[in-house]
Design an enzyme around this catalytic site. Sequence first.
Site, PDB file in Angstrom:
ATOM      1  N   ALA A  71       0.860  -1.189   0.000  1.00 47.54           N
ATOM      2  CA  ALA A  71       0.000   0.000   0.000  1.00 47.54           C
ATOM      3  C   ALA A  71       0.892   1.234   0.000  1.00 47.54           C
ATOM      4  O   ALA A  71       2.060   1.159   0.364  1.00 47.54           O
ATOM      5  CB  ALA A  71      -0.876  -0.024   1.249  1.00 47.54           C
ATOM      6  N   GLY A 110       0.241  -5.077   0.660  1.00 51.88           N
ATOM      7  CA  GLY A 110      -0.944  -5.005  -0.192  1.00 51.88           C
ATOM      8  C   GLY A 110      -0.695  -5.553  -1.584  1.00 51.88           C
ATOM      9  O   GLY A 110      -1.630  -6.037  -2.236  1.00 51.88           O
ATOM     10  N   GLU A 113      -1.107  -9.130  -1.283  1.00 56.21           N
ATOM     11  CA  GLU A 113      -2.534  -9.403  -1.027  1.00 56.21           C
ATOM     12  C   GLU A 113      -3.335  -9.373  -2.328  1.00 56.21           C
ATOM     13  O   GLU A 113      -4.248 -10.180  -2.522  1.00 56.21           O
ATOM     14  CB  GLU A 113      -3.084  -8.393  -0.011  1.00 56.21           C
ATOM     15  CG  GLU A 113      -2.474  -8.621   1.372  1.00 56.21           C
ATOM     16  CD  GLU A 113      -2.943  -7.618   2.392  1.00 56.21           C
ATOM     17  OE1 GLU A 113      -2.606  -6.424   2.234  1.00 56.21           O
ATOM     18  OE2 GLU A 113      -3.648  -8.005   3.327  1.00 56.21           O
ATOM     19  N   GLU A 133       3.888  -5.742   6.984  1.00 56.25           N
ATOM     20  CA  GLU A 133       3.113  -4.693   7.662  1.00 56.25           C
ATOM     21  C   GLU A 133       3.490  -4.543   9.131  1.00 56.25           C
ATOM     22  O   GLU A 133       3.465  -3.445   9.684  1.00 56.25           O
ATOM     23  CB  GLU A 133       1.615  -4.994   7.545  1.00 56.25           C
ATOM     24  CG  GLU A 133       1.011  -4.705   6.176  1.00 56.25           C
ATOM     25  CD  GLU A 133       1.127  -5.866   5.193  1.00 56.25           C
ATOM     26  OE1 GLU A 133       1.931  -6.796   5.441  1.00 56.25           O
ATOM     27  OE2 GLU A 133       0.399  -5.838   4.190  1.00 56.25           O
TER      28      GLU A 133
HETATM   29  N1  3HC Z   1       4.635   3.404  -0.097  1.00 47.74           N
HETATM   30  C1  3HC Z   1       5.128   4.600  -0.458  1.00 47.74           C
HETATM   31  N2  3HC Z   1       6.414   4.797  -0.785  1.00 47.74           N
HETATM   32  C2  3HC Z   1       7.219   3.722  -0.745  1.00 47.74           C
HETATM   33  C3  3HC Z   1       6.773   2.448  -0.389  1.00 47.74           C
HETATM   34  C4  3HC Z   1       5.406   2.306  -0.049  1.00 47.74           C
HETATM   35  N3  3HC Z   1       4.894   1.126   0.289  1.00 47.74           N
HETATM   36  N4  3HC Z   1       7.809   1.588  -0.440  1.00 47.74           N
HETATM   37  C5  3HC Z   1       8.865   2.300  -0.841  1.00 47.74           C
HETATM   38  N5  3HC Z   1       8.518   3.589  -1.018  1.00 47.74           N
HETATM   39  C6  3HC Z   1       9.380   4.687  -1.501  1.00 47.74           C
HETATM   40  C7  3HC Z   1      10.520   4.953  -0.544  1.00 47.74           C
HETATM   41  O1  3HC Z   1      10.129   5.851   0.474  1.00 47.74           O
HETATM   42  C8  3HC Z   1      11.551   5.539  -1.466  1.00 47.74           C
HETATM   43  O2  3HC Z   1      11.198   6.880  -1.694  1.00 47.74           O
HETATM   44  P1  3HC Z   1      12.339   8.014  -1.836  1.00 47.74           P
HETATM   45  O3  3HC Z   1      13.204   7.557  -2.971  1.00 47.74           O
HETATM   46  O4  3HC Z   1      11.539   9.237  -2.108  1.00 47.74           O
HETATM   47  O5  3HC Z   1      13.042   8.044  -0.524  1.00 47.74           O
HETATM   48  C9  3HC Z   1      11.335   4.783  -2.772  1.00 47.74           C
HETATM   49  O6  3HC Z   1      10.005   4.248  -2.677  1.00 47.74           O
HETATM   50  C10 3HC Z   1      12.295   3.620  -2.982  1.00 47.74           C
HETATM   51  O7  3HC Z   1      12.301   2.807  -1.828  1.00 47.74           O
HETATM   52  P2  3HC Z   1      13.667   2.248  -1.191  1.00 47.74           P
HETATM   53  O8  3HC Z   1      14.680   3.332  -1.141  1.00 47.74           O
HETATM   54  O9  3HC Z   1      13.298   1.578   0.077  1.00 47.74           O
HETATM   55  O10 3HC Z   1      14.100   1.196  -2.314  1.00 47.74           O
HETATM   56  P3  3HC Z   1      14.716  -0.249  -2.142  1.00 47.74           P
HETATM   57  O11 3HC Z   1      14.866  -0.780  -3.497  1.00 47.74           O
HETATM   58  O12 3HC Z   1      15.867  -0.208  -1.201  1.00 47.74           O
HETATM   59  O13 3HC Z   1      13.583  -1.114  -1.382  1.00 47.74           O
HETATM   60  C11 3HC Z   1      11.401  -2.026  -0.989  1.00 47.74           C
HETATM   61  C12 3HC Z   1      12.365  -1.386  -2.009  1.00 47.74           C
HETATM   62  C13 3HC Z   1      11.907  -3.399  -0.562  1.00 47.74           C
HETATM   63  C14 3HC Z   1      10.063  -2.146  -1.656  1.00 47.74           C
HETATM   64  C15 3HC Z   1      11.307  -1.116   0.275  1.00 47.74           C
HETATM   65  O14 3HC Z   1      11.030   0.206  -0.157  1.00 47.74           O
HETATM   66  C16 3HC Z   1      10.243  -1.509   1.242  1.00 47.74           C
HETATM   67  O15 3HC Z   1      10.446  -2.379   2.043  1.00 47.74           O
HETATM   68  N6  3HC Z   1       9.078  -0.823   1.201  1.00 47.74           N
HETATM   69  C17 3HC Z   1       8.019  -1.012   2.126  1.00 47.74           C
HETATM   70  C18 3HC Z   1       7.243  -2.255   1.817  1.00 47.74           C
HETATM   71  C19 3HC Z   1       6.105  -2.429   2.775  1.00 47.74           C
HETATM   72  O16 3HC Z   1       6.238  -2.262   3.969  1.00 47.74           O
HETATM   73  N7  3HC Z   1       4.919  -2.758   2.251  1.00 47.74           N
HETATM   74  C20 3HC Z   1       3.765  -2.913   3.055  1.00 47.74           C
HETATM   75  C21 3HC Z   1       3.035  -1.610   3.088  1.00 47.74           C
HETATM   76  S1  3HC Z   1       1.688  -1.618   4.191  1.00 47.74           S
HETATM   77  C22 3HC Z   1       0.448  -2.407   3.339  1.00 47.74           C
HETATM   78  O17 3HC Z   1       0.631  -2.863   2.275  1.00 47.74           O
HETATM   79  C23 3HC Z   1      -0.896  -2.392   4.041  1.00 47.74           C
HETATM   80  C24 3HC Z   1      -1.829  -3.360   3.405  1.00 47.74           C
HETATM   81  O18 3HC Z   1      -1.794  -4.581   4.084  1.00 47.74           O
HETATM   82  C25 3HC Z   1      -3.303  -2.826   3.518  1.00 47.74           C
END
Ligand code: 3HC
Length: 701
Positions: A71, A110, A113, A133
């Site tokens: 998400a 997400g 999912e 998450e």
């Molecule tokens: N939402 C918004 N922005 C995100 C994002 C997300 N889920 N994931 C990454 N970004 C952004 C980062 O902030 C970064 O932005 P910036 O360049 O402006 O600083 C850019 O994307 C690139 O991210 P990384 O620098 O972290 O790039 P990497 O290649 O090192 O890593 C990744 C990629 C493994 C996808 C890592 O970004 C990550 O772990 N992201 C979070 C994943 C996550 O936690 N997903 C679950 C979200 S909660 C959810 O889905 C709720 C649902 O169940 C309803």
Amino acid sequence: MTDNSTQNTPSPISIEMVDDIALVAIDNPPVNASSQAVREGLKAAFERLAADPAVKAIALYAKGRTFIAGADIKEFGKPPRDPSLPEVCATIEGTEKPVIAVLHGTALGGGLEIALAAHARIALPGTKIGLPEVNLGILPGAGGTQRAPRLAGIRAALDMITSGRHVPAGEAKDLGLLDRIEEGEPRDIALAMAKKALAGSLPTRRTSELSVTPDDAAVEEMAETLKRTQPRLFSPHKCVEAVAASTRPFAEGVKRERALFLECMESPQRAGLIHAFFAERAVARIPEKGAEPRAIASTGVIGAGTMGAGIATALLLAGLPVTLVERDQEALDRGRATIEGNLAAAVERGKLSEEKRAAILAGALTPTTDMEALSTADLVIEAAFEDMAVKREIFTTLDRVAKPGAMLATNTSYLDIDEIAAVTGRPADVIGLHFFSPAHIMRLLEVVVAQRTAAEVVATGFALAKKLRKVAVRAGVCDGFIGNRILAHYRKAADYLVMDGAMPEEVDRALTGFGMAMGPFAVSDMAGLDIGWAARKRQAPTRPADERYVPIADRICEQGWFGRKTGRGYYLHPEGGKPTPNTDVAEIIRDERGKAGISPRTFTEEEIVARFTTAMIAEATRVLEDGIALRPIDIDAVLLFGYGFPRFRGGPMHHADTVGAAELVRRIESYAGEDAHFWRVPDLLRRMAEEGHRFADMNEG
Ligand code: 3HC
């Protein structure tokens, strides 16, 4: 046919028809997060394709580096906008035609999912999937806690969801979360697999229609483990509750999941953990971002003590060759042995293969007592004794020996880098790279920018940190830079608490209760009390006359008790046993209180935490006022990644915002009645209180 949305901004969702197959592509760089536009585009696309009789199968894939990585975290905390992700998943799963999802990169949260709602999942080799998450203080809120157990069983789902770990494609296939692993381009695989689905050679099914085998033992075990290992965190326990609900009918299970998800969303831990996620990334936004980093192919480290050996280990682990310099053979041998020990431990932790370890020791590490050997290094990091005369001498030699364009770094914790740079004819190449012990493990790196440091040298420091997988934070020159300057201040608050009535172990207990990785007195014992003692002796001549001085630590050191390394400090450290409070120290404390005429009073845990964190925030605010840190979020990153501040509280400045500037001013003013020298309200904090501002407002731009 490509059908982009007709709205002004192009939709991140496009549809390509190949005969009777619809290929739905997601294109929302950088990580294809399922933002509102993605959700809306997907829902509209699936509704339209479901109604179109010309469409027989649908395959979903993503453009760019990854399938949906989750998400859009930036939307959290704002009013939700339709359609919700569970709604999108329901639309996808409910489609009467076969729906295939093709995953590559990191299909997370997400994103996974959505894939679990498709009727079959195919991944490219190298794909990782996960439900991370929990690391953000929430739980999978779009059916993940209900669909994952239906495919992989309750035990595996609990493991994935409570750890948040990224599961490699092979393992995910074995678990039943993926159907196949196929090599190729996502679009081509999408097309090929949709054809197979139509031909009947790729089975498809709805995940929600599968049943779950109850596993009460797995649920109980996980609940018990988490009670023990994560007592302060909120969401891991909610994850278990949600997965446990997967044995109910699907509609009931997702309802329960939604309720628990919303509870997590409301929790302050969610805000803290997401702030920490962004802090790790925000610190890379520096004024020197546009400068081209210099190439670093070879390195040198001067000093093979704990710090030097740790830094050398970090460089070696990142694949960089290191020339290690010491004054004499004996110190060099000790340094090499420390590095060997560090590498062996890395093998044990599974961070390094046995072959790589052997290769590093055979060729990448060159120990020497000859400074001339540094003449070819692209980067030299000095980690010698913390003494200005020593540093000046080393940098004078380095100036003569190092090749033109080499980056010259000092690992000093406190000393004036401008003064060090001034002994060279190339101050633009000189910078501070302040590592934290153990340097090959701790993630923080303060990149300390001196007056004349060149922009590309700063950019090189950040590029190096990335290579070392560290979190680099830009700091200015002052006594202690960001972290140690703030530490010096809040450490005094801990001493005052003890002088006035709390015992060291009470202070430590209150602060670990708050979530700090360790209490300040346990930290002192670990670091070695002799280090602080030497610093206090050095500072004695310049100590302000009105500064309150607590002599307890000096008295402990006079006994020859330096903490863990001597077996005695604030605590007794029996070989292989748990530390226990040192009753002789209690005696010293009573004695010193008596001499100072202090009648000890009682502090509640809440008061201890309030004084300690308020001192931390006050000095952090002054660090900000002085321009030593770029933004409040940089200070948060320093304390989170270098000083054990609880991640779920987001860092001291984020925490300050939850307390509020007005309350912080009120506290400082009330403490000032006891000690007006130590407790001063920073101008910035007073202004914030008057104008109703928060530190978060200063993180933008
Ligand atoms: N939402 C918004 N922005 C995100 C994002 C997300 N889920 N994931 C990454 N970004 C952004 C980062 O902030 C970064 O932005 P910036 O360049 O402006 O600083 C850019 O994307 C690139 O991210 P990384 O620098 O972290 O790039 P990497 O290649 O090192 O890593 C990744 C990629 C493994 C996808 C890592 O970004 C990550 O772990 N992201 C979070 C994943 C996550 O936690 N997903 C679950 C979200 S909660 C959810 O889905 C709720 C649902 O169940 C309803």
